[in-house]
Scaffold this motif. Structure first.
Motif, PDB file in Angstrom:
ATOM      1  N   GLY A   1       0.822  -1.206   0.000  1.00  0.00           N
ATOM      2  CA  GLY A   1       0.000   0.000   0.000  1.00  0.00           C
ATOM      3  C   GLY A   1       0.859   1.260   0.000  1.00  0.00           C
ATOM      4  N   SER A   2       0.264   2.375   0.420  1.00  0.00           N
ATOM      5  CA  SER A   2       0.978   3.656   0.343  1.00  0.00           C
ATOM      6  C   SER A   2       1.465   4.167   1.699  1.00  0.00           C
ATOM      7  N   THR A   3       0.785   3.808   2.769  1.00  0.00           N
ATOM      8  CA  THR A   3       1.177   4.349   4.078  1.00  0.00           C
ATOM      9  C   THR A   3       2.639   4.118   4.430  1.00  0.00           C
ATOM     10  N   PRO A   4       3.186   2.914   4.159  1.00  0.00           N
ATOM     11  CA  PRO A   4       4.558   2.659   4.641  1.00  0.00           C
ATOM     12  C   PRO A   4       5.652   3.493   3.967  1.00  0.00           C
ATOM     13  N   LYS A   5       5.316   4.186   2.866  1.00  0.00           N
ATOM     14  CA  LYS A   5       6.374   4.885   2.117  1.00  0.00           C
ATOM     15  C   LYS A   5       7.142   5.868   3.008  1.00  0.00           C
ATOM     16  N   ALA A   6       6.420   6.562   3.877  1.00  0.00           N
ATOM     17  CA  ALA A   6       7.090   7.566   4.729  1.00  0.00           C
ATOM     18  C   ALA A   6       7.992   6.882   5.757  1.00  0.00           C
ATOM     19  N   LEU A   7       7.586   5.713   6.223  1.00  0.00           N
ATOM     20  CA  LEU A   7       8.466   4.956   7.135  1.00  0.00           C
ATOM     21  C   LEU A   7       9.707   4.493   6.379  1.00  0.00           C
ATOM     22  N   HIS A   8       9.511   4.021   5.167  1.00  0.00           N
ATOM     23  CA  HIS A   8      10.660   3.551   4.372  1.00  0.00           C
ATOM     24  C   HIS A   8      11.664   4.696   4.173  1.00  0.00           C
ATOM     25  N   ALA A   9      11.157   5.907   3.960  1.00  0.00           N
ATOM     26  CA  ALA A   9      12.069   7.048   3.737  1.00  0.00           C
ATOM     27  C   ALA A   9      12.954   7.271   4.963  1.00  0.00           C
ATOM     28  N   LEU A  10      12.391   7.079   6.162  1.00  0.00           N
ATOM     29  CA  LEU A  10      13.193   7.241   7.388  1.00  0.00           C
ATOM     30  C   LEU A  10      14.181   6.087   7.538  1.00  0.00           C
ATOM     31  N   LEU A  11      13.725   4.877   7.265  1.00  0.00           N
ATOM     32  CA  LEU A  11      14.639   3.714   7.350  1.00  0.00           C
ATOM     33  C   LEU A  11      15.768   3.834   6.329  1.00  0.00           C
ATOM     34  N   ALA A  12      15.442   4.415   5.174  1.00  0.00           N
ATOM     35  CA  ALA A  12      16.459   4.548   4.112  1.00  0.00           C
ATOM     36  C   ALA A  12      17.585   5.486   4.536  1.00  0.00           C
ATOM     37  N   ARG A  13      17.277   6.393   5.489  1.00  0.00           N
ATOM     38  CA  ARG A  13      18.298   7.337   5.963  1.00  0.00           C
ATOM     39  C   ARG A  13      18.957   6.858   7.255  1.00  0.00           C
ATOM     40  N   ASN A  14      18.563   5.666   7.728  1.00  0.00           N
ATOM     41  CA  ASN A  14      19.117   5.152   8.989  1.00  0.00           C
ATOM     42  C   ASN A  14      20.455   4.472   8.688  1.00  0.00           C
ATOM     43  N   GLU A  15      21.532   5.135   9.083  1.00  0.00           N
ATOM     44  CA  GLU A  15      22.855   4.592   8.729  1.00  0.00           C
ATOM     45  C   GLU A  15      23.432   3.694   9.814  1.00  0.00           C
ATOM     46  N   SER A  16      22.650   3.513  10.916  1.00  0.00           N
ATOM     47  CA  SER A  16      23.216   2.684  11.998  1.00  0.00           C
ATOM     48  C   SER A  16      22.699   1.248  11.955  1.00  0.00           C
ATOM     49  N   LEU A  17      21.606   1.001  11.254  1.00  0.00           N
ATOM     50  CA  LEU A  17      21.112  -0.386  11.200  1.00  0.00           C
ATOM     51  C   LEU A  17      22.067  -1.223  10.335  1.00  0.00           C
ATOM     52  N   PRO A  18      22.456  -2.420  10.840  1.00  0.00           N
ATOM     53  CA  PRO A  18      23.375  -3.292  10.066  1.00  0.00           C
ATOM     54  C   PRO A  18      22.595  -4.058   9.005  1.00  0.00           C
ATOM     55  N   TRP A  19      22.290  -3.433   7.886  1.00  0.00           N
ATOM     56  CA  TRP A  19      21.395  -4.045   6.895  1.00  0.00           C
ATOM     57  C   TRP A  19      21.917  -5.389   6.388  1.00  0.00           C
ATOM     58  N   ARG A  20      23.215  -5.621   6.461  1.00  0.00           N
ATOM     59  CA  ARG A  20      23.734  -6.916   5.953  1.00  0.00           C
ATOM     60  C   ARG A  20      23.276  -8.061   6.856  1.00  0.00           C
ATOM     61  N   ARG A  21      22.761  -7.714   8.072  1.00  0.00           N
ATOM     62  CA  ARG A  21      22.279  -8.767   9.008  1.00  0.00           C
ATOM     63  C   ARG A  21      20.756  -8.780   9.089  1.00  0.00           C
ATOM     64  N   ILE A  22      20.124  -8.011   8.207  1.00  0.00           N
ATOM     65  CA  ILE A  22      18.652  -7.919   8.259  1.00  0.00           C
ATOM     66  C   ILE A  22      18.066  -8.505   6.975  1.00  0.00           C
ATOM     67  N   HIS A  23      17.051  -9.332   7.138  1.00  0.00           N
ATOM     68  CA  HIS A  23      16.360  -9.929   5.983  1.00  0.00           C
ATOM     69  C   HIS A  23      14.980  -9.292   5.846  1.00  0.00           C
ATOM     70  N   LEU A  24      14.639  -8.939   4.601  1.00  0.00           N
ATOM     71  CA  LEU A  24      13.344  -8.302   4.320  1.00  0.00           C
ATOM     72  C   LEU A  24      12.368  -9.313   3.734  1.00  0.00           C
ATOM     73  N   PHE A  25      11.156  -9.274   4.259  1.00  0.00           N
ATOM     74  CA  PHE A  25      10.040 -10.032   3.704  1.00  0.00           C
ATOM     75  C   PHE A  25       8.889  -9.060   3.471  1.00  0.00           C
ATOM     76  N   TRP A  26       7.849  -9.575   2.771  1.00  0.00           N
ATOM     77  CA  TRP A  26       6.630  -8.788   2.556  1.00  0.00           C
ATOM     78  C   TRP A  26       5.447  -9.511   3.186  1.00  0.00           C
ATOM     79  N   GLY A  27       4.598  -8.780   3.868  1.00  0.00           N
ATOM     80  CA  GLY A  27       3.417  -9.395   4.478  1.00  0.00           C
ATOM     81  C   GLY A  27       2.441  -9.908   3.431  1.00  0.00           C
TER      82      GLY A  27
END
Ligand code: 6PG
Length: 235
Positions: free
Chosen positions: A41-67
């Protein structure tokens, strides 16, 4: 169930970002990897924009799925994967192997089986299976692709293929089921906008009226947090 009333949409997304990051960091203290399940949907886009600027999360240790995912190609404007790739995935240093899109090219039933085996392969030994799950809610009280009156509400699998959705885009979907969603350590509902207020009121009040809405059956073994804007009246 916790409800966080937000005075502005910006506050809602900032709070969602804080909760997602905190829970992922917490899970990563216990395990080498953690999972984040994204909503469509559209609501999460604003959350994604904040996560995209989060430079402290170790993305190489995070796996993404879709509900859930629409049965469309990954480059379709209706694809939840495409939305997340454009708003988050293409902006973070996450290995391609950590991005688990639903392989809709397999067709509905095969894509659901394939997704279930991917999730079991990565999370099967974990309790709870999923770490952080972000969900939206539709004006009819659906969440993910758990639509009122459809058979996937009673699925006993972890992932299910649905009939044609009752809301746009009216295509078949692949959705995580209650069995999987309710195995999460943290479920965040992002609910913003006037059109969702009537359903939200019933969901927060609980009881018989809430039971009519599929979102009411998301009751995880971990934390359940409703992030809402506009704020709900007390009592
Ligand atoms: C989808 C979503 C769906 C969504 C709600 C809210 O595939 O459409 O998974 O469950 O979260 O419909 O959508 P909005 O955020 O666009 O209001």
């Amino acid at each position: 169930m916790e409800t966080i009333n937000c005075e502005t949409p910006e506050e809602l997304f900032a709070e969602a970002h804080r909760l997602v990051a905190e829970e992922l960091e917490k899970r990563l203290e216990e395990r080498e990897t953690a999972t984040l399940t994204l909503a469509g949907g559209s609501t999460p886009k604003a959350l994604h924009a904040l996560l995209a600027r989060n430079e402290s999360l170790p993305w190489r240790r995070i796996h993404l799925f879709w509900g859930d995912e629409r049965l469309v190609p990954p480059d379709s404007p209706d694809s939840n994967y495409r939305m997340a790739r454009e708003t988050l995935v293409s902006h973070i240093p996450i290995p391609e192997g950590n991005v688990h899109r639903v392989r809709t090219e397999l067709g509905a039933e095969e894509a659901a089986k394939d997704y279930e085996s991917t999730i079991e392969g990565l999370c099967g030994g974990h309790t709870p299976m999923l770490d952080v799950v972000v969900l939206g809610i539709g004006p009819d009280g659906h969440t993910a692709s758990l639509f009122p009156g459809q058979p996937q509400l009673e699925a006993t699998s972890l992932v299910a293929a649905t009939p044609t959705a009752s809301r746009k885009p009216q295509v078949r979907r692949i959705t995580m089921t209650y069995r999987l969603l309710n195995s999460a350590a943290l479920v965040l509902f992002l609910v913003s906008g006037e059109e969702k207020q009537p359903v939200l009121k019933h969901l927060l009040a609980g009881g018989a009226e809430a039971a009519a809405y599929p979102a009411s059956r998301v009751s995880p073994s971990g934390r359940l947090v409703y992030l809402v804007h506009p704020p709900q009246p007390a009592g």
